[in-house]
Each structure stands twice: as structure tokens, then as C-alpha cells.
Design a protein around this motif. Structure first.
Motif, PDB file in Angstrom:
ATOM      1  N   LEU A  77      49.845  40.767  23.043  1.00 52.95           N
ATOM      2  CA  LEU A  77      48.754  40.959  24.001  1.00 52.95           C
ATOM      3  C   LEU A  77      48.091  42.325  23.890  1.00 52.95           C
ATOM      4  N   ILE A  78      48.836  43.339  23.469  1.00 54.36           N
ATOM      5  CA  ILE A  78      48.279  44.689  23.367  1.00 54.36           C
ATOM      6  C   ILE A  78      48.102  45.100  21.907  1.00 54.36           C
ATOM      7  N   GLY A  79      49.106  44.847  21.083  1.00 51.24           N
ATOM      8  CA  GLY A  79      49.077  45.301  19.686  1.00 51.24           C
ATOM      9  C   GLY A  79      48.079  44.560  18.823  1.00 51.24           C
ATOM     10  N   LEU A  80      47.964  43.260  18.996  1.00 54.01           N
ATOM     11  CA  LEU A  80      47.043  42.483  18.169  1.00 54.01           C
ATOM     12  C   LEU A  80      45.584  42.862  18.427  1.00 54.01           C
ATOM     13  N   PRO A  81      45.132  42.972  19.680  1.00 54.32           N
ATOM     14  CA  PRO A  81      43.751  43.451  19.882  1.00 54.32           C
ATOM     15  C   PRO A  81      43.540  44.874  19.361  1.00 54.32           C
ATOM     16  N   ALA A  82      44.543  45.728  19.502  1.00 61.11           N
ATOM     17  CA  ALA A  82      44.416  47.090  18.972  1.00 61.11           C
ATOM     18  C   ALA A  82      44.302  47.067  17.449  1.00 61.11           C
ATOM     19  N   GLU A 134      36.484  43.025   1.580  1.00 62.80           N
ATOM     20  CA  GLU A 134      36.663  43.050   3.033  1.00 62.80           C
ATOM     21  C   GLU A 134      37.840  42.165   3.452  1.00 62.80           C
ATOM     22  N   LEU A 135      37.944  40.992   2.861  1.00 61.40           N
ATOM     23  CA  LEU A 135      39.061  40.093   3.142  1.00 61.40           C
ATOM     24  C   LEU A 135      40.387  40.731   2.739  1.00 61.40           C
ATOM     25  N   ALA A 136      40.408  41.373   1.582  1.00 58.81           N
ATOM     26  CA  ALA A 136      41.634  42.030   1.119  1.00 58.81           C
ATOM     27  C   ALA A 136      42.049  43.155   2.071  1.00 58.81           C
ATOM     28  N   ILE A 137      41.081  43.888   2.595  1.00 57.30           N
ATOM     29  CA  ILE A 137      41.385  44.960   3.543  1.00 57.30           C
ATOM     30  C   ILE A 137      41.994  44.382   4.823  1.00 57.30           C
ATOM     31  N   TYR A 138      41.390  43.315   5.353  1.00 61.06           N
ATOM     32  CA  TYR A 138      41.912  42.709   6.577  1.00 61.06           C
ATOM     33  C   TYR A 138      43.306  42.111   6.372  1.00 61.06           C
ATOM     34  N   VAL A 139      43.523  41.460   5.249  1.00 63.68           N
ATOM     35  CA  VAL A 139      44.842  40.881   4.973  1.00 63.68           C
ATOM     36  C   VAL A 139      45.883  41.995   4.801  1.00 63.68           C
ATOM     37  N   GLY A 140      45.517  43.035   4.058  1.00 66.02           N
ATOM     38  CA  GLY A 140      46.443  44.157   3.865  1.00 66.02           C
ATOM     39  C   GLY A 140      46.810  44.844   5.169  1.00 66.02           C
ATOM     40  N   LEU A 141      45.814  45.096   6.006  1.00 61.10           N
ATOM     41  CA  LEU A 141      46.093  45.718   7.302  1.00 61.10           C
ATOM     42  C   LEU A 141      46.901  44.793   8.206  1.00 61.10           C
ATOM     43  N   GLY A 142      46.669  43.492   8.095  1.00 62.74           N
ATOM     44  CA  GLY A 142      47.439  42.531   8.891  1.00 62.74           C
ATOM     45  C   GLY A 142      48.903  42.512   8.506  1.00 62.74           C
ATOM     46  N   VAL A 143      49.175  42.593   7.218  1.00 66.47           N
ATOM     47  CA  VAL A 143      50.564  42.624   6.752  1.00 66.47           C
ATOM     48  C   VAL A 143      51.218  43.935   7.175  1.00 66.47           C
ATOM     49  N   LEU A 144      50.502  45.042   7.029  1.00 68.27           N
ATOM     50  CA  LEU A 144      51.058  46.330   7.447  1.00 68.27           C
ATOM     51  C   LEU A 144      51.325  46.376   8.944  1.00 68.27           C
ATOM     52  N   TRP A 145      50.498  45.681   9.731  1.00 70.11           N
ATOM     53  CA  TRP A 145      50.691  45.646  11.175  1.00 70.11           C
ATOM     54  C   TRP A 145      51.926  44.829  11.550  1.00 70.11           C
ATOM     55  N   ALA A 146      52.150  43.740  10.842  1.00 71.12           N
ATOM     56  CA  ALA A 146      53.204  42.805  11.230  1.00 71.12           C
ATOM     57  C   ALA A 146      54.588  43.212  10.725  1.00 71.12           C
ATOM     58  N   LEU A 147      54.681  43.920   9.630  1.00 68.67           N
ATOM     59  CA  LEU A 147      55.989  44.239   9.048  1.00 68.67           C
ATOM     60  C   LEU A 147      56.933  44.993   9.988  1.00 68.67           C
ATOM     61  N   PRO A 148      56.481  46.007  10.705  1.00 66.12           N
ATOM     62  CA  PRO A 148      57.427  46.711  11.580  1.00 66.12           C
ATOM     63  C   PRO A 148      57.986  45.851  12.708  1.00 66.12           C
ATOM     64  N   PHE A 149      57.280  44.791  13.079  1.00 61.54           N
ATOM     65  CA  PHE A 149      57.697  43.965  14.206  1.00 61.54           C
ATOM     66  C   PHE A 149      58.404  42.687  13.785  1.00 61.54           C
TER      67      PHE A 149
END
Length: 74
Positions: free
Chosen positions: A17-22, A42-57
Motif C-alpha cells: 500500500l505504501i511501497g508500491l506507489p512510492a 523505457e520498459l527495461a528501466i521499469y522492469v529493472g527498477l521493479g526487480v530491484l524494488w521487490a528483491l529486498p522484500f
């Protein structure tokens, strides 16, 4: 220290609820810092940032969709 099942469920909800919108705001801001790249870049940037966001959690989300293993079986 391991989190209980209920604590992991609560934290996963807070993260979504907080991390995904951020993450979305951050990813769009990073892409907008540059001139509009091609759609594949642009797609590669979004996918890369999405993976980096999800890995710690990953350890928080693991097993949250299953039944509570600590609950008493009826």
C-alpha cells in the motif's frame, strides 16, 4: 529474528500500500529525468527498477498467500 505469519502479512500489506506507489512515483521520476527513451529502453528501466524494488522484500512475501501454519487445525 523471524517474523510470525501474521506480522509478515501485515508488513506485506503495508509494503504494497505504501511501497508500491512510492516505487511507481520514483520510477516515473527517474525516467522523466532523461529525454524520452525508446519504448524498449523505457520498459527495461521499469522492469529493472521493479526487480530491484521487490528483491529486498522477498522473504516477507514468501508464503503469505498460504494458510496460516501456526493456526490450530480443526
Amino acid at each position: 529474528m523471524a517474523l510470525s505469519y501474521k506480522a509478515r502479512r501485515r508488513w506485506s500489506l503495508i509494503i504494497l500500500l505504501i511501497g508500491l506507489p512510492a516505487y511507481i512515483v520514483t520510477a516515473v521520476t527517474i525516467v522523466n529525468l532523461f529525454d524520452r527513451p525508446s519504448i524498449l529502453v523505457e520498459l527495461a528501466i521499469y522492469v529493472g527498477l521493479g526487480v530491484l524494488w521487490a528483491l529486498p522484500f522477498k522473504w516477507i512475501f514468501k508464503g503469505v498467500g498460504k494458510a496460516d501454519p501456526d493456526a490450530e487445525k480443526k
